[in-house]
Design a protein around this motif. Sequence first.
Motif, PDB file in Angstrom:
ATOM      1  N   HIS A 211       0.922  -1.167  -0.128  1.00 47.11           N
ATOM      2  CA  HIS A 211       0.014  -0.153   0.121  1.00 47.11           C
ATOM      3  C   HIS A 211       1.053   1.103   0.006  1.00 47.11           C
ATOM      4  CE1 HIS A 211      -3.583  -2.326   0.786  1.00 47.11           C
ATOM      5  NE2 HIS A 211      -4.275  -1.314   0.484  1.00 47.11           N
ATOM      6  N   GLY A 212       2.113   1.131   0.200  1.00 49.51           N
ATOM      7  CA  GLY A 212       3.039   2.125   0.140  1.00 49.51           C
ATOM      8  C   GLY A 212       2.631   3.334   1.238  1.00 49.51           C
ATOM      9  N   ALA A 213       2.331   4.662   0.674  1.00 50.04           N
ATOM     10  CA  ALA A 213       2.351   5.474   1.942  1.00 50.04           C
ATOM     11  C   ALA A 213       0.822   5.772   2.162  1.00 50.04           C
ATOM     12  CB  ALA A 213       2.941   6.745   1.336  1.00 50.04           C
ATOM     13  N   LYS A 214      -0.159   5.161   1.564  1.00 48.64           N
ATOM     14  CA  LYS A 214      -1.524   5.126   1.797  1.00 48.64           C
ATOM     15  C   LYS A 214      -1.941   4.929   3.101  1.00 48.64           C
ATOM     16  CE  LYS A 214      -5.872   4.285  -0.525  1.00 48.64           C
ATOM     17  NZ  LYS A 214      -6.698   3.617  -1.677  1.00 48.64           N
ATOM     18  N   GLY A 215      -2.685   6.046   3.781  1.00 52.36           N
ATOM     19  CA  GLY A 215      -3.059   6.014   5.170  1.00 52.36           C
ATOM     20  C   GLY A 215      -2.260   6.664   6.013  1.00 52.36           C
ATOM     21  N   ILE A 216      -1.120   7.305   5.691  1.00 52.83           N
ATOM     22  CA  ILE A 216      -0.227   8.117   6.473  1.00 52.83           C
ATOM     23  C   ILE A 216      -0.885   9.424   7.056  1.00 52.83           C
ATOM     24  CG2 ILE A 216       1.818   9.901   6.508  1.00 52.83           C
ATOM     25  CD1 ILE A 216       3.146   7.621   5.161  1.00 52.83           C
ATOM     26  N   ARG A 217      -1.818   9.967   6.322  1.00 51.46           N
ATOM     27  CA  ARG A 217      -2.522  10.973   6.560  1.00 51.46           C
ATOM     28  C   ARG A 217      -3.742  10.985   7.354  1.00 51.46           C
ATOM     29  NH1 ARG A 217      -2.180  15.105   1.625  1.00 51.46           N
ATOM     30  NH2 ARG A 217      -2.792  13.081   0.560  1.00 51.46           N
ATOM     31  N   GLU A 218      -4.439   9.715   7.028  1.00 50.70           N
ATOM     32  CA  GLU A 218      -5.569   9.601   7.741  1.00 50.70           C
ATOM     33  C   GLU A 218      -5.934   8.136   7.934  1.00 50.70           C
ATOM     34  OE1 GLU A 218      -7.785   9.424   3.575  1.00 50.70           O
ATOM     35  OE2 GLU A 218      -8.430  11.126   5.151  1.00 50.70           O
ATOM     36  N   ASP A 219      -6.714   7.587   8.960  1.00 48.17           N
ATOM     37  CA  ASP A 219      -6.939   6.246   9.170  1.00 48.17           C
ATOM     38  C   ASP A 219      -7.714   5.398   7.990  1.00 48.17           C
ATOM     39  OD1 ASP A 219      -6.918   3.813  10.594  1.00 48.17           O
ATOM     40  OD2 ASP A 219      -9.055   4.610  11.467  1.00 48.17           O
ATOM     41  N   TYR A 220      -7.159   4.374   7.558  1.00 50.21           N
ATOM     42  CA  TYR A 220      -7.367   3.494   6.333  1.00 50.21           C
ATOM     43  C   TYR A 220      -7.905   2.194   6.856  1.00 50.21           C
ATOM     44  CZ  TYR A 220      -6.560   1.502   1.952  1.00 50.21           C
ATOM     45  OH  TYR A 220      -6.924   0.681   0.730  1.00 50.21           O
ATOM     46  N   ALA A 221      -8.894   1.496   6.109  1.00 53.66           N
ATOM     47  CA  ALA A 221      -9.176   0.212   6.432  1.00 53.66           C
ATOM     48  C   ALA A 221      -8.182  -0.696   6.812  1.00 53.66           C
ATOM     49  CB  ALA A 221     -10.232  -0.195   5.421  1.00 53.66           C
ATOM     50  N   LEU A 222      -6.936  -0.667   6.124  1.00 57.44           N
ATOM     51  CA  LEU A 222      -6.005  -1.601   6.285  1.00 57.44           C
ATOM     52  C   LEU A 222      -5.690  -1.757   7.488  1.00 57.44           C
ATOM     53  CD1 LEU A 222      -4.184  -3.784   4.932  1.00 57.44           C
ATOM     54  CD2 LEU A 222      -2.551  -2.122   4.472  1.00 57.44           C
ATOM     55  N   HIS A 223      -5.287  -0.566   8.136  1.00 54.78           N
ATOM     56  CA  HIS A 223      -5.043  -0.065   9.456  1.00 54.78           C
ATOM     57  C   HIS A 223      -5.813  -1.252  10.575  1.00 54.78           C
ATOM     58  CE1 HIS A 223      -3.364   3.813   8.375  1.00 54.78           C
ATOM     59  NE2 HIS A 223      -2.701   2.849   8.171  1.00 54.78           N
ATOM     60  N   GLN A 224      -7.273  -1.290  10.368  1.00 54.08           N
ATOM     61  CA  GLN A 224      -8.280  -1.978  11.269  1.00 54.08           C
ATOM     62  C   GLN A 224      -7.834  -3.281  10.996  1.00 54.08           C
ATOM     63  OE1 GLN A 224     -12.263  -0.509  10.341  1.00 54.08           O
ATOM     64  NE2 GLN A 224     -11.404   1.347   9.750  1.00 54.08           N
ATOM     65  N   TYR A 225      -7.466  -3.879  10.039  1.00 56.75           N
ATOM     66  CA  TYR A 225      -7.334  -5.099   9.749  1.00 56.75           C
ATOM     67  C   TYR A 225      -6.177  -5.744  10.193  1.00 56.75           C
ATOM     68  CZ  TYR A 225     -11.043  -4.652   6.027  1.00 56.75           C
ATOM     69  OH  TYR A 225     -12.143  -4.060   5.426  1.00 56.75           O
ATOM     70  N   THR A 226      -5.188  -5.010  10.038  1.00 55.20           N
ATOM     71  CA  THR A 226      -3.837  -5.389  10.739  1.00 55.20           C
ATOM     72  C   THR A 226      -3.655  -5.338  11.870  1.00 55.20           C
ATOM     73  OG1 THR A 226      -2.779  -3.263   9.862  1.00 55.20           O
ATOM     74  CG2 THR A 226      -2.652  -5.123   8.382  1.00 55.20           C
ATOM     75  N   ARG A 227      -4.466  -4.376  12.638  1.00 52.29           N
ATOM     76  CA  ARG A 227      -4.463  -4.183  13.946  1.00 52.29           C
ATOM     77  C   ARG A 227      -5.058  -5.420  14.743  1.00 52.29           C
ATOM     78  NH1 ARG A 227      -5.347   1.608  13.715  1.00 52.29           N
ATOM     79  NH2 ARG A 227      -7.552   0.951  13.835  1.00 52.29           N
ATOM     80  N   ARG A 228      -6.059  -5.901  14.067  1.00 48.56           N
ATOM     81  CA  ARG A 228      -6.814  -6.902  14.579  1.00 48.56           C
ATOM     82  C   ARG A 228      -5.877  -8.425  14.341  1.00 48.56           C
ATOM     83  NH1 ARG A 228     -12.387  -4.989  12.060  1.00 48.56           N
ATOM     84  NH2 ARG A 228     -12.732  -3.049  13.565  1.00 48.56           N
ATOM     85  N   ILE A 229      -5.344  -8.389  13.140  1.00 46.92           N
ATOM     86  CA  ILE A 229      -4.207  -9.452  13.110  1.00 46.92           C
ATOM     87  C   ILE A 229      -3.437  -9.537  14.398  1.00 46.92           C
ATOM     88  CG2 ILE A 229      -2.399 -10.329  11.762  1.00 46.92           C
ATOM     89  CD1 ILE A 229      -3.861  -9.519   9.383  1.00 46.92           C
TER      90      ILE A 229
END
Length: 267
Positions: A211-229
């Motif tokens: 995903h590269g830099a996507k999600g640096i400036r704001e929360d992104y769905a991937l963050h939710q998934y990987t945090r739960r992993i």
Amino acid sequence: MSYSTQSAAYRTAAWVLEHEADAATLADGRSLQLTDQTVSGVLRGVPVVDRTKTLLILAADDSIVRVSLVRPGVTVERLDALGDGQSANIDLQSVAFTVVATTSRPAAEACYLAQSTYDLAREASKAYELTREQVKTREQFGAPLVKLPAVASNLARMRVLLTQIDAAVSMLEYEGEPARDAAEIGLIYRVARATASNAGTELARLAHQLHGAKGIREDYALHQYTRRIWESRDLLVPAAENLAALGRHALGSGEDKVWAETTPARA
């Protein structure tokens, strides 16, 4: 949800997790002080997520008690976490509880290993699908990212890791032989959890890389998934502790016995 056991204790623990664990977290409460009606003490580093409203405590007498985290006498101190999920210190001061089950500690822990493995598999699948869509739709140098050999290779690696996680889940769903005792069942669950944890950790890393830099400036769905992993990987029995327990068992029993214990004979 299916658990590979005929044990009444395991079935009881499984029932509790199926009915309580959606918005709950489980903690080892042997250090707490329980009276007939209340519980007091501090639990440190308890895995929590935003939806967590209930605490299930494995008490010293092997009962499982339920405590609401939104009632008077409960203080939840969220801890900052980067990459390793969320956790909290929970201070309980004479808080009323409800006994929801009486079971054996190994049974309850094994069922929670199973529950966390299912949770990890679900979030890993979401992370993979989101990443695949990202590299297929985002373009660079006039072509989708997936056309780059390095990107395609990492996406394929993620698919292999997801297959490993699915294999771990299949270990939990196989009914097995009724003769298997609680120790062997617990070992199977530990192996499944270790397999899923290792694969899930690498899958999450690759997802963020693609995903590269996507999600640096704001929360992104991937963050939710990987945090739960990462949360699922370390719930109740941290991944490192689980692997150490498997290593000790292998050293004491030998490779052949461990293989026989964790590989059900199929027709």
